[in-house]
Design a protein around this motif. Structure first.
Motif, PDB file in Angstrom:
ATOM      1  N   THR A 724     -17.249 -16.966  14.182  1.00 18.86           N
ATOM      2  CA  THR A 724     -16.531 -18.236  14.429  1.00 18.86           C
ATOM      3  C   THR A 724     -16.667 -19.124  13.197  1.00 18.86           C
ATOM      4  O   THR A 724     -17.590 -18.965  12.371  1.00 18.86           O
ATOM      5  CB  THR A 724     -17.134 -18.970  15.645  1.00 18.86           C
ATOM      6  N   PRO A 725     -15.783 -20.089  13.034  1.00 18.88           N
ATOM      7  CA  PRO A 725     -15.946 -21.058  11.929  1.00 18.88           C
ATOM      8  C   PRO A 725     -17.252 -21.839  12.027  1.00 18.88           C
ATOM      9  O   PRO A 725     -17.850 -22.204  11.005  1.00 18.88           O
ATOM     10  CB  PRO A 725     -14.734 -21.976  12.072  1.00 18.88           C
ATOM     11  N   GLU A 726     -17.713 -22.065  13.266  1.00 21.27           N
ATOM     12  CA  GLU A 726     -18.962 -22.830  13.425  1.00 21.27           C
ATOM     13  C   GLU A 726     -20.136 -22.063  12.828  1.00 21.27           C
ATOM     14  O   GLU A 726     -21.060 -22.654  12.228  1.00 21.27           O
ATOM     15  CB  GLU A 726     -19.228 -23.134  14.894  1.00 21.27           C
ATOM     16  N   ALA A 727     -20.163 -20.703  12.936  1.00 26.03           N
ATOM     17  CA  ALA A 727     -21.251 -19.910  12.362  1.00 26.03           C
ATOM     18  C   ALA A 727     -21.230 -20.002  10.834  1.00 26.03           C
ATOM     19  O   ALA A 727     -22.297 -20.069  10.182  1.00 26.03           O
ATOM     20  CB  ALA A 727     -21.113 -18.456  12.801  1.00 26.03           C
ATOM     21  N   ALA A 728     -20.051 -19.980  10.258  1.00 27.87           N
ATOM     22  CA  ALA A 728     -19.956 -20.116   8.802  1.00 27.87           C
ATOM     23  C   ALA A 728     -20.468 -21.491   8.340  1.00 27.87           C
ATOM     24  O   ALA A 728     -21.146 -21.610   7.322  1.00 27.87           O
ATOM     25  CB  ALA A 728     -18.515 -19.893   8.362  1.00 27.87           C
ATOM     26  N   VAL A 729     -20.142 -22.528   9.117  1.00 30.05           N
ATOM     27  CA  VAL A 729     -20.600 -23.883   8.760  1.00 30.05           C
ATOM     28  C   VAL A 729     -22.116 -23.970   8.811  1.00 30.05           C
ATOM     29  O   VAL A 729     -22.771 -24.579   7.969  1.00 30.05           O
ATOM     30  CB  VAL A 729     -19.950 -24.924   9.687  1.00 30.05           C
ATOM     31  N   ALA A 730     -22.746 -23.281   9.847  1.00 29.54           N
ATOM     32  CA  ALA A 730     -24.206 -23.319   9.978  1.00 29.54           C
ATOM     33  C   ALA A 730     -24.894 -22.616   8.820  1.00 29.54           C
ATOM     34  O   ALA A 730     -26.019 -22.973   8.441  1.00 29.54           O
ATOM     35  CB  ALA A 730     -24.608 -22.682  11.314  1.00 29.54           C
ATOM     36  N   ALA A 731     -24.285 -21.557   8.219  1.00 26.69           N
ATOM     37  CA  ALA A 731     -24.914 -20.820   7.127  1.00 26.69           C
ATOM     38  C   ALA A 731     -24.813 -21.542   5.783  1.00 26.69           C
ATOM     39  O   ALA A 731     -25.509 -21.193   4.834  1.00 26.69           O
ATOM     40  CB  ALA A 731     -24.288 -19.440   7.014  1.00 26.69           C
ATOM     41  N   LEU A 732     -23.963 -22.520   5.659  1.00 26.77           N
ATOM     42  CA  LEU A 732     -23.823 -23.247   4.399  1.00 26.77           C
ATOM     43  C   LEU A 732     -25.085 -24.061   4.083  1.00 26.77           C
ATOM     44  O   LEU A 732     -25.744 -24.585   4.996  1.00 26.77           O
ATOM     45  CB  LEU A 732     -22.621 -24.192   4.452  1.00 26.77           C
ATOM     46  N   LEU A 733     -25.416 -24.156   2.810  1.00 20.08           N
ATOM     47  CA  LEU A 733     -26.550 -24.962   2.333  1.00 20.08           C
ATOM     48  C   LEU A 733     -26.016 -26.120   1.474  1.00 20.08           C
ATOM     49  O   LEU A 733     -25.107 -25.918   0.658  1.00 20.08           O
ATOM     50  CB  LEU A 733     -27.515 -24.121   1.492  1.00 20.08           C
ATOM     51  N   ASP A 734     -26.652 -27.278   1.664  1.00 20.72           N
ATOM     52  CA  ASP A 734     -26.287 -28.406   0.794  1.00 20.72           C
ATOM     53  C   ASP A 734     -26.883 -28.165  -0.590  1.00 20.72           C
ATOM     54  O   ASP A 734     -27.788 -27.337  -0.767  1.00 20.72           O
ATOM     55  CB  ASP A 734     -26.777 -29.727   1.368  1.00 20.72           C
ATOM     56  N   PRO A 735     -26.437 -28.842  -1.641  1.00 22.37           N
ATOM     57  CA  PRO A 735     -26.923 -28.586  -3.008  1.00 22.37           C
ATOM     58  C   PRO A 735     -28.433 -28.713  -3.155  1.00 22.37           C
ATOM     59  O   PRO A 735     -29.053 -27.911  -3.848  1.00 22.37           O
ATOM     60  CB  PRO A 735     -26.184 -29.632  -3.844  1.00 22.37           C
ATOM     61  N   ALA A 736     -29.059 -29.662  -2.501  1.00 18.32           N
ATOM     62  CA  ALA A 736     -30.511 -29.842  -2.648  1.00 18.32           C
ATOM     63  C   ALA A 736     -31.269 -28.677  -2.057  1.00 18.32           C
ATOM     64  O   ALA A 736     -32.210 -28.137  -2.660  1.00 18.32           O
ATOM     65  CB  ALA A 736     -30.932 -31.153  -1.993  1.00 18.32           C
ATOM     66  N   ALA A 737     -30.849 -28.235  -0.824  1.00 18.60           N
ATOM     67  CA  ALA A 737     -31.532 -27.108  -0.176  1.00 18.60           C
ATOM     68  C   ALA A 737     -31.299 -25.818  -0.967  1.00 18.60           C
ATOM     69  O   ALA A 737     -32.212 -24.980  -1.096  1.00 18.60           O
ATOM     70  CB  ALA A 737     -31.023 -26.957   1.253  1.00 18.60           C
ATOM     71  N   HIS A 738     -30.094 -25.678  -1.528  1.00 20.12           N
ATOM     72  CA  HIS A 738     -29.790 -24.480  -2.309  1.00 20.12           C
ATOM     73  C   HIS A 738     -30.670 -24.425  -3.555  1.00 20.12           C
ATOM     74  O   HIS A 738     -31.235 -23.374  -3.901  1.00 20.12           O
ATOM     75  CB  HIS A 738     -28.299 -24.484  -2.697  1.00 20.12           C
ATOM     76  N   ARG A 739     -30.843 -25.586  -4.280  1.00 15.57           N
ATOM     77  CA  ARG A 739     -31.672 -25.604  -5.475  1.00 15.57           C
ATOM     78  C   ARG A 739     -33.131 -25.322  -5.138  1.00 15.57           C
ATOM     79  O   ARG A 739     -33.830 -24.617  -5.872  1.00 15.57           O
ATOM     80  CB  ARG A 739     -31.555 -26.984  -6.162  1.00 15.57           C
ATOM     81  N   GLU A 740     -33.603 -25.877  -4.027  1.00 15.89           N
ATOM     82  CA  GLU A 740     -35.012 -25.671  -3.651  1.00 15.89           C
ATOM     83  C   GLU A 740     -35.275 -24.191  -3.351  1.00 15.89           C
ATOM     84  O   GLU A 740     -36.291 -23.611  -3.787  1.00 15.89           O
ATOM     85  CB  GLU A 740     -35.353 -26.526  -2.433  1.00 15.89           C
TER      86      GLU A 740
END
Length: 1008
Positions: A724-740
């Motif tokens: 579902t689109p909602e599952a894809a949205v949940a897997a996304l990381l914001d830039p700060a979390a991605h860098r960490e």
């Protein structure tokens, strides 16, 4: 310098204004200033000195001039001294006022006015006085320059104080030097002595300073050399000091160089030991570092094993985030479409609410509320209909504006009508009182004309009355002058009779003693002028009080002057009588007070008539203006009637036009207040309909875009592997979390590689197999070697510094010795000159100072000038001579002796009797005056004052002294004698007497 006149006000003992006519006193050549003790004889001389120099002589000076004010003066009278004199061909007037403490003009208490000074010069061509200066400094400098004397010189030369010169005769050399130094300009010679003494002290100080600096360098060399040098014994100023210092410095330098060589050897051995200790320390530290590095790598490998599970979870999460990044663009498009759709929906709602508000006030549209749900096409059609109706209201707008203009024009007609009514009522009221106004103005005009006629009549009477009053006042003044003139005539007649009787008495006495006078000219072997005999066995002798020809001539001249004065007084008496008769003929016998009252009454009547007549022109102008105003008001009333007729016609035309326009406008308003309000309502309605149509179309387009964005988002999530689109949205990381997360993964990999690299190093693994290193022991050994090296280096540096310092100080000492040689030679030369001018040198045999030497030359001139008069006063017995012999332990050069011609011996002036001391001091004072005058530039002194001492002389000596003083007249010089001696009042006829009283002293001038 000649004094002409002195005016004294509130000065010293003189409470009122007193005047001295020196011209009258100087006519006799010799005049006497006398009076009782404390009357103020000296104050007259003080006033002369104060006028010239702004201060009084000696101890009487002080208090900044506040003490000069007379205690007898009234509080409102200011102290003032005015002196008129001639000097250097110029006639000057000097006025001085000392500081004055007076009551304040406002409030209570006292205030002090500053001293004032004026200098004026008489201009003979203009016959008037002209101001030169009001500055104390400028006037003081000008007077001192013209006279060529300071105040001290003036007081010694012009105001001859006999007591000072008697002390001068008996004084020692030091006291005489102080007095002569004040009178003669010998300060430059004293300055030479002072300058040489200062140079001697300066050169001596510089020599001692050089020796002190040399010893200071020696002390510094001893401090640098330590026990290798001993200080020289000589003190600053000793001749052998320089050589001793240089020898001690040479020994110290040699010892210091030996110590420097030893220090170099010790430093080389310490440097070798220190290098070996540093190498051992470096090897121990490297072994300890490798062993510690291997142990730390083993610990880091164990920690990586413990965190392996968490590392696997982070890698899985990073992979899902990379897949979800493919869905992010579609998700961003869907969110943007959703925001646009919500904003368009809200804009449509706002537009429909605004449209409903406008429709609520419009009654012309039936069913207007149905547009609240209409589509875009329906709303656009309604907007076009509202715009068409708005275009049809232009004619109604023009009609409404014309109605406003008509109302304003009718209001203007109403204002004009009220203004004309005010003009008519004001003009009628003013014209009703015209007859009374004109009568009042004509009455005032007649009164002013009558006053002008009366003023002309009184003006004719004023001048005769003024002449009679002036004549009456002159009559009264001349009556008083007549009594004074009679008294002066009687007194001059009595003086003339007394002078003639005195002359006849002297003539008779001279005839009685003529034989003695003739005998004075007899010479042995020469025939007698009376009997012809050539032998004169018993010539007549002059008796006491013998009258000679000069005395008789003076008495005859005094008698003639008294007679001339009597004739002059009689002439003045006749002139006063004639003037009194003329004034009486002009004024009559009417008292002056009565004539003054009549003149005052006439002046008041004349002033009152002139005041009344002064209104004539104003009344004429006022009548002329009133007539002009009457003509103007009549014209204004006629013009107001014409304007009223034209306004009536115009008002009817405006009312007809207004009725037609009101019907047209009422139809176009549609129930609102004005056509403009109706037009504004239609404009708002058209604008709201247009806005609503645009908002509906924008909302429909945003809904279509949102539907398309939802479809694209679902397709992108499926392609990326998400259910579902909602599952894809949940897997996304914001830039700060991605860098960490990426940082943790990179740190794991770096740590793992670093640990493997350390464990694989051969040197580190080999060091781990060796025994543990001991760097502390190696450090202690290296520190001990370094300390020994520093000590050796410090010893070497100290020895080097000692050598360098000794070399520097030795060079400086040698240079100082070279510079000091010419300075010591200069000191020896200056010291010899200073001792010679100060009189302390063995070469100065008489121990005479330079200034004393110059003063001795001046004293020799004074003694020579004084001897000329002293020989006349002492009948050729005494002569003053200068002596340069030493007295006791004192210095020589200013001795003064008297040579007695009767004994042929030279003796000290202190051995003279009281009378001899007086005429010797008088001769000395006159001689000193001549020398100082010549020294000051030859300024001629035509007025001198001699103070006291005549009471100590016998009659014969007094006659001889007076003959000497009388001889001063031969050069047109006047001499004033200040004395208590009663016999002088009989011998000297020109006198200035100071009269003492409880209200203050006063001056009385006689015989001048």
């Amino acid at each position: 310098m000649r004094l002409h006149r002195l005016d004294i006000t509130a000065f010293g003992p003189f409470g009122s204004t007193q005047s001295v006519d020196f011209d009258a006193l100087s006519g006799a050549g010799l005049f006497l200033l006398h009076g009782p003790t404390g009357a103020g004889k000296t104050s007259v001389l003080d006033a002369v000195c104060y006028a010239l120099y702004g201060s009084v002589p000696g101890a009487r000076q002080g208090g900044q001039g506040m003490h000069l004010r007379s205690d007898h003066a009234p509080p409102g009278t200011r102290t003032e001294v005015r002196l008129e004199l001639s000097v250097a061909g110029r006639r000057l007037e000097i006025t001085r006022q000392p500081p004055w403490e007076r009551p304040k003009l406002r409030g209570k208490g006292m205030t002090v006015d500053k001293a004032q000074t004026w200098l004026r010069e008489y201009d003979a061509r203009a016959a008037a006085w002209k101001d030169l200066s009001r500055s104390h400094q400028e006037i003081g400098a000008e007077v001192e320059q013209l006279l060529g004397m300071s105040r001290e010189q003036f007081c010694q030369v012009v105001l001859l104080p006999q007591g000072d010169f008697a002390r001068f005769l008996r004084a020692d050399a030091e006291a005489r030097g102080r007095l002569l130094g004040r009178l003669f300009d010998t300060q430059r010679f004293a300055d030479v002595e002072k300058r040489l003494a200062e140079r001697r002290r300066a050169t001596e100080a510089r020599v001692r300073e050089g020796d002190t600096a040399l010893l200071a360098d020696a002390h510094r060399m001893q401090q640098a050399a330590g026990d290798a040098m001993e200080l020289p014994e000589p003190e600053p100023g000793d001749p052998g000091l320089a050589e001793a210092v240089l020898q001690a410095a040479a020994v110290a330098r040699s010892t210091a160089r030996e110590r420097l060589d030893i220090a170099h050897c010790r430093l080389a051995a310490a440097e070798s030991a220190h290098a070996a200790a540093r190498h051992a320390l470096d090897e121990a530290r490297e072994l300890a570092r490798l062993q510690s590095r291997f142990a730390a790598a083993r610990e880091r490998a164990e920690r990586l094993t413990e965190r392996a599970g968490a590392h696997r979870e982070d890698r899985q999460r990073m992979e899902r985030a990379r897949k979800a990044e493919a869905v992010a663009p579609a998700l961003e498009l869907r969110e943007a479409a959703d925001r646009e759709h919500r904003e368009a929906t809200r804009a449509e709602a706002r537009a429909r609410r605004a449209l409903a508000d406008v429709y609520g006030g419009v009654d012309a549209y039936e069913g207007a509320g149905a547009y609240g749900d209409a589509g875009a096409s329906g709303l656009a059609a309604a907007a076009r209909r509202a715009a068409e109706e708005l275009g049809g209201l232009d004619a109604a707008r023009r009609a409404e504006r014309r109605l406003a203009e008509l109302a304003e024009e009718r209001a203007g007609l109403d204002r004009q009508e009220r203004a004309d009514e005010d003009v008519l009522s004001e003009a009628d009221a003013w014209l009703d009182g015209w007859d009374a106004t004109r009568a009042a103005l004509q009455s005032r005009l007649d009164s002013a004309q009558e006053a002008a006629t009366r003023a002309e009549q009184l003006a004719v009477q004023r001048e005769p009355m003024r002449r009679r009053l002036d004549a009456a006042r002159t009559r009264d003044r001349l009556a008083a002058d007549l009594a004074q003139a009679r008294q002066r005539t009687e007194e001059s007649r009595r003086r003339a009779l007394d002078a003639r009787a005195h002359w006849l008495d002297l003539k008779e006495q001279r005839l009685t003693g003529i034989a003695a006078e003739l005998a004075a000219h007899l010479t042995d072997g020469e025939p007698c002028a009376v009997c012809g005999a050539t032998e004169h066995p018993a010539p007549a002798r002059k008796a006491a009080g013998h009258v000679d020809r000069q005395t008789e001539d003076r008495a005859l001249a005094a008698s003639r002057r008294a007679e001339e004065q009597h004739t002059e007084d009689e002439r003045r008496l006749g002139e006063v009588r004639e003037a009194l008769a003329a004034a009486t003929a002009e004024a009559g016998d009417t008292p002056t007070a009565r004539l003054a009252a009549e003149a005052d009454h006439l002046e008041r009547e004349y002033a009152r008539a002139r005041h009344d007549a002064s209104a004539l022109h104003a009344v004429q102008q006022e009548l002329r203006r009133a007539e002009q105003e009457r003509e103007q008001r009549l014209a204004d009333r006629q013009q107001a009637a014409v304007r009223a007729a034209s306004r009536l016609t115009r008002r009817e035309t405006l009312e007809r036009e207004q009725a037609l326009l009101e019907a047209e406008v009422e139809q176009a308003r549609g129930g609102l207040g004005s056509v403009a309000a109706r037009a504004a309502q239609l404009e708002r309605l058209a604008a709201r309909l247009t806005e609503a149509a645009d908002a509906v179309r924008a909302a429909e387009a945003a809904a279509q875009r949102l539907k398309a964005a939802d479809a694209r988002l679902a397709d992108a999530a499926y392609r990326a592997g998400f259910d579902t689109p909602e599952a894809a949205v949940a897997a996304l990381l914001d830039p700060a979390a991605h860098r960490e997360l990426q940082h943790r993964l990179d740190a794991w990999q770096q740590e793992e590689a670093a640990v493997r690299a350390v464990l694989a190093e051969p040197g580190t693994a080999a060091a781990a197999q060796l025994p543990p290193a001991d760097p502390a022991a190696a450090e202690r050994a290296a520190a001990a070697a370094e300390r020994r090296l520093r000590e050796a280096g410090s010893a070497r540096d100290a020895a080097a510094r000692c050598c360098a310092e000794l070399d520097r100080l030795s060079a400086r000492a040698a240079e100082a010795v070279r510079r000091l040689a010419p300075l010591r030679a200069e000191h020896d030369r200056v010291a010899r000159l200073a001792a010679l001018t100060a009189g302390t040198s063995a070469d100065n045999e008489r121990r005479m100072r330079l200034e004393s030497y110059v003063l001795a030359a001046r004293l020799e001139q004074v003694a020579a000038a004084a001897t000329v008069r002293l020989q006349r006063m002492s009948s050729g017995r005494y002569t003053l001579v200068h002596s340069d012999d030493r007295t006791g332990r004192g210095r020589s050069g200013l001795g003064l002796h008297v040579v007695d011609a009767w004994t042929g011996r030279e003796r000290d002036t202190a051995t003279l009797s009281g009378g001899e001391t007086f005429f010797a001091s008088l001769a000395l004072a006159l001689g000193l005056a001549d020398v100082v005058t010549e020294e000051a530039g030859g300024v001629r002194l035509d007025t001198l004052f001699i103070d006291e001492g005549f009471g100590s002389l016998d009659d014969q000596t007094l006659d001889e002294v007076l003959d000497v003083l009388d001889g001063l007249r031969e050069r047109d010089r006047s001499v004033g004698i200040v004395s208590h001696v009663a016999d002088l009042r009989r011998r000297i006829h020109a006198q200035l007497e100071v009269v003492k009283s409880r209200s203050g002293s006063s001056l009385r001038q006689r015989g001048a």
